[in-house]
Design a protein around this motif. Structure first.
Motif, mmCIF file in Angstrom:
data_model
loop_
_atom_site.group_PDB
_atom_site.id
_atom_site.type_symbol
_atom_site.label_atom_id
_atom_site.label_comp_id
_atom_site.label_asym_id
_atom_site.label_seq_id
_atom_site.Cartn_x
_atom_site.Cartn_y
_atom_site.Cartn_z
ATOM 1 N N ASP A 30 0.931 -1.019 -0.027
ATOM 2 C CA ASP A 30 0.139 0.092 0.040
ATOM 3 C C ASP A 30 0.972 1.205 0.045
ATOM 4 O OD1 ASP A 30 -2.643 -1.199 -0.147
ATOM 5 O OD2 ASP A 30 -2.351 -1.602 2.214
ATOM 6 N N ASN A 31 2.114 1.035 0.174
ATOM 7 C CA ASN A 31 2.889 2.321 0.425
ATOM 8 C C ASN A 31 4.286 2.105 -0.195
ATOM 9 O OD1 ASN A 31 1.288 3.998 2.246
ATOM 10 N ND2 ASN A 31 1.525 2.501 3.779
ATOM 11 N N LEU A 59 -0.017 20.175 8.045
ATOM 12 C CA LEU A 59 0.529 20.425 6.867
ATOM 13 C C LEU A 59 1.433 18.958 6.469
ATOM 14 C CD1 LEU A 59 1.986 22.167 4.533
ATOM 15 C CD2 LEU A 59 3.844 22.704 6.182
ATOM 16 N N SER A 60 0.677 18.456 5.273
ATOM 17 C CA SER A 60 1.293 17.241 5.104
ATOM 18 C C SER A 60 2.002 16.939 3.503
ATOM 19 C CB SER A 60 0.311 16.114 5.004
ATOM 20 O OG SER A 60 -0.295 16.110 6.471
ATOM 21 N N GLY A 61 2.542 15.837 3.111
ATOM 22 C CA GLY A 61 2.854 15.791 1.929
ATOM 23 C C GLY A 61 2.501 14.586 1.435
ATOM 24 N N SER A 62 2.557 14.538 -0.019
ATOM 25 C CA SER A 62 2.155 13.141 -0.674
ATOM 26 C C SER A 62 2.965 13.011 -2.083
ATOM 27 C CB SER A 62 0.373 12.960 -0.690
ATOM 28 O OG SER A 62 0.089 11.922 -1.343
ATOM 29 N N MET A 63 2.972 11.733 -2.322
ATOM 30 C CA MET A 63 4.068 11.622 -3.514
ATOM 31 C C MET A 63 3.502 10.121 -4.191
ATOM 32 S SD MET A 63 8.200 10.586 -3.395
ATOM 33 C CE MET A 63 7.930 8.904 -2.863
ATOM 34 N N VAL A 92 0.893 19.108 0.458
ATOM 35 C CA VAL A 92 1.849 19.583 -0.656
ATOM 36 C C VAL A 92 2.073 18.344 -1.600
ATOM 37 C CG1 VAL A 92 4.196 20.371 -0.782
ATOM 38 C CG2 VAL A 92 2.671 21.165 0.995
ATOM 39 N N VAL A 93 1.979 18.657 -2.941
ATOM 40 C CA VAL A 93 2.497 17.647 -3.783
ATOM 41 C C VAL A 93 3.579 18.274 -5.020
ATOM 42 C CG1 VAL A 93 0.377 16.097 -3.700
ATOM 43 C CG2 VAL A 93 0.364 17.968 -5.172
ATOM 44 N N GLY A 94 3.411 19.432 -4.857
ATOM 45 C CA GLY A 94 4.599 20.381 -5.569
ATOM 46 C C GLY A 94 5.558 20.578 -4.454
ATOM 47 N N VAL A 95 6.917 20.330 -4.816
ATOM 48 C CA VAL A 95 7.933 20.564 -4.044
ATOM 49 C C VAL A 95 8.784 21.681 -4.115
ATOM 50 C CG1 VAL A 95 10.286 19.375 -3.011
ATOM 51 C CG2 VAL A 95 7.969 17.951 -3.561
ATOM 52 N N HIS A 143 -6.719 9.403 0.319
ATOM 53 C CA HIS A 143 -6.089 9.170 1.581
ATOM 54 C C HIS A 143 -6.611 10.026 2.692
ATOM 55 C CE1 HIS A 143 -3.045 7.594 4.539
ATOM 56 N NE2 HIS A 143 -3.030 9.140 4.858
ATOM 57 N N TRP A 144 -7.185 11.279 2.271
ATOM 58 C CA TRP A 144 -7.557 12.291 3.084
ATOM 59 C C TRP A 144 -9.237 12.237 2.825
ATOM 60 C CZ3 TRP A 144 -2.441 12.980 2.236
ATOM 61 C CH2 TRP A 144 -1.643 13.293 3.341
ATOM 62 N N TYR A 180 7.028 4.690 -0.830
ATOM 63 C CA TYR A 180 7.737 5.550 0.316
ATOM 64 C C TYR A 180 8.829 4.560 0.681
ATOM 65 C CZ TYR A 180 3.484 8.675 0.204
ATOM 66 O OH TYR A 180 2.605 9.459 -0.301
ATOM 67 N N MET A 181 8.939 3.328 0.367
ATOM 68 C CA MET A 181 9.850 2.484 0.708
ATOM 69 C C MET A 181 11.297 2.732 0.076
ATOM 70 S SD MET A 181 8.540 0.279 2.672
ATOM 71 C CE MET A 181 7.120 1.568 3.366
#
Lengths: 346, 346
Positions: free
Chosen positions: A103-104, A288-292, A266-269, A169-170, A107-108
């Motif tokens: 599922d992730n 404030l979170s991030g997602s990729m 945030v999805v733009g870095v 996710h949200w 991010y590994m």
């Protein structure tokens, strides 16, 4: 070894040029794909120009790949010759890793990026979609629903999943107020997807120049962030705000637009750190979170969702010899809303 | 009007001095409390010295109040004379407000702070716990379990709930790895509470000087943040990290200590914005969040939890004439772990 034709960056400061290279020999669990279309993502430019500091040359960018299967290895069960398939941002992950989490997996630590990386063998460079073929392990190939045109589906593999994953996710959906900050390649997908999920969608864009498009694509409201009134009118409004903008902006102002327990994702870095004040976080238990991108599993779920809802990207198709011009236009936000290279023009 | 004795700040630059003032006349739904102990919170100092810019003088600080009921109005049903009670950070909220949310009233706009604010009538100044009595609406009075000593229970009303609320909200418990950053008045309560909830608790403190205390209070591990090795050893370790430090520190380094989907929750508010890089957020879908005290409902839940687990603060009791010295010692982190004023010494 199969020979591929493509376009490559040869160093950080030169335009991309035609480039011929060898693809790896397909194995029993590989799928060979004739690439038909490849989207241009802003991160292609960052990497072609070494703006993130880890670029290797020559580099064939492209991780929004749509094509047709031309051969499959003997162990491949999910795909057959002629299938419409896609490849996204990664082509391998921590296989055999004890903590591998389907599922992730994005991010590994063992992720192998589609380009500007090395294969799991630790030496063969990976090359991306600005080319006419690619060899990818079955587990990293996505099925593109038959009702979606391959050209407009290509950018779903990055722009689509980049927005779909945080929206899911949200928990974007009926009764949720979602803001999409930025009306570009990522943002316009956020509008379409959040609308299809049933959320109330507000676009926050610098100006109102794309308002008509935004409303047509599914936005319920559209505000200009250049107007200070916007921040008063919308204070405390949103459950979820997805920031697709990587330019330096005042995140604190946007945190103030969240409800109690709201999240800004945030999805733009941005290249540099952004000053964040604790007050807007603390005063409303905001995040404030991030997602990729997303996992392979979630990317397939996204493609199936897009198939059911008839969702694709808004694109401008270009010839391969227009890639360098397209890069300049991306930097000026002069594209509605994603460039897609027609690989037949290579 | 009932007369109260207390200590007040008269402007931003002077020490607190003895101060006599009128409490409001009790109404039918009010509880009159003889204050026995009042904790000293770092935010008392911020406000006494107008460091947040909205101070009104004279100001009687104090929002960690423990005392005994001396009278109740005719409509009061939950309390009787002689009960052990507490008052925390607010004494009213948006009564009659359509969106009043009992689970989140601390984040609602109508909050009336226990001091440095005005009552719901829009004019009477509120004054806090550095005084011998207070008149509070029944709905904002907390019951202190009989097995908890009033002196050491007083700081639960702010320090306790400030940690309890995020620990509960982010689901600290068995199988969860929780880090508490800062081993002060807030941090040591985080250790006790997270341990009692069943989480694995790690303290991150500047040095190892309080390690023995930390382990005794329930920490499983204790690391010095002045040692760069700590950040390598603990990379990707925590589900939840609560930052109790309001000094300017590098939040990005701490974000790197979170697992995928981990949250760093700020409860100490630095004066200035902190630069935050998007990478540690994006690369692991991590969150930077804030949390502020808790609702009345949750504060009572916290007090009941502390009663069941025999949890109170570690305190140093002082006389009223030591308040100004105590402020200086708080600023030097020279307290283990919370000052409590013995109101009998007024």
């Amino acid at each position: 070894m199969p020979i591929a034709k493509g376009y490559a960056a040869t160093d950080a400061s030169q335009p991309l040029v035609p480039f011929t290279f060898e693809r790896r020999e397909p194995n029993a669990d590989d799928v060979v794909i004739a690439i038909k279309y490849s989207g241009i993502c802003h991160s292609d430019i960052h990497q072609a120009r070494n703006e993130w500091g880890f670029s290797k040359y020559p580099m064939v960018p492209g991780h929004e790949i749509a094509g047709v299967v031309t051969a499959v290895g003997e162990n491949v069960t999910k795909f057959k010759v002629g299938d419409h398939v896609g490849v996204g941002c990664f082509v391998d992950s921590c296989v055999g890793c004890a903590t591998r989490d389907l599922d992730n997996e994005q991010y590994m630590p063992g992720l192998v990026q589609t380009y500007n990386d090395v294969e799991a063998d630790g030496k063969t460079p990976t090359h991306g979609g600005y080319s006419d073929s690619i060899v990818v392990k079955e587990g990293y190939v996505l099925s593109i629903p038959g009702n979606l045109p391959l050209d407009a589906a290509a950018p779903l593999l990055c722009a689509g999943i980049t927005l779909y994953s945080p929206l899911r996710h949200w928990k974007a959906g009926p009764g949720k107020k979602v803001a999409i900050l930025g009306m570009g390649g990522l943002g316009h997908m956020g509008v379409k997807l959040a609308h299809a999920m049933g959320a109330h969608v507000t676009v926050l864009s610098q100006t109102l120049s794309k308002k008509e498009d935004g409303l047509k694509l599914g936005a319920d409201e559209y505000y200009a962030t250049s107007d200070p009134e916007t921040f008063k009118t919308l204070a405390g409004s949103f459950d979820l705000l997805i920031c697709t903008v990587s330019a330096p902006i005042d995140w604190n102002a946007y945190l103030g637009l969240l409800k109690v327990d709201g999240s800004m994702v945030v999805v733009g870095v941005p290249e540099h750190p952004v000053p964040v004040h604790a007050f807007p976080l603390v005063m409303g238990r905001r995040s404030l979170s991030g997602s990729m991108i997303g996992s392979i599993k979630e990317t397939q779920e996204m493609l199936d969702f897009c198939g059911q809802h008839g969702i694709v990207c808004e694109i401008e198709t270009i010839r391969a010899d227009q890639i360098n011009d397209a890069y300049e236009r991306v930097l000026k936000s002069d594209v509605r809303y994603r460039f897609v290279i027609d690989i037949a023009t290579l």
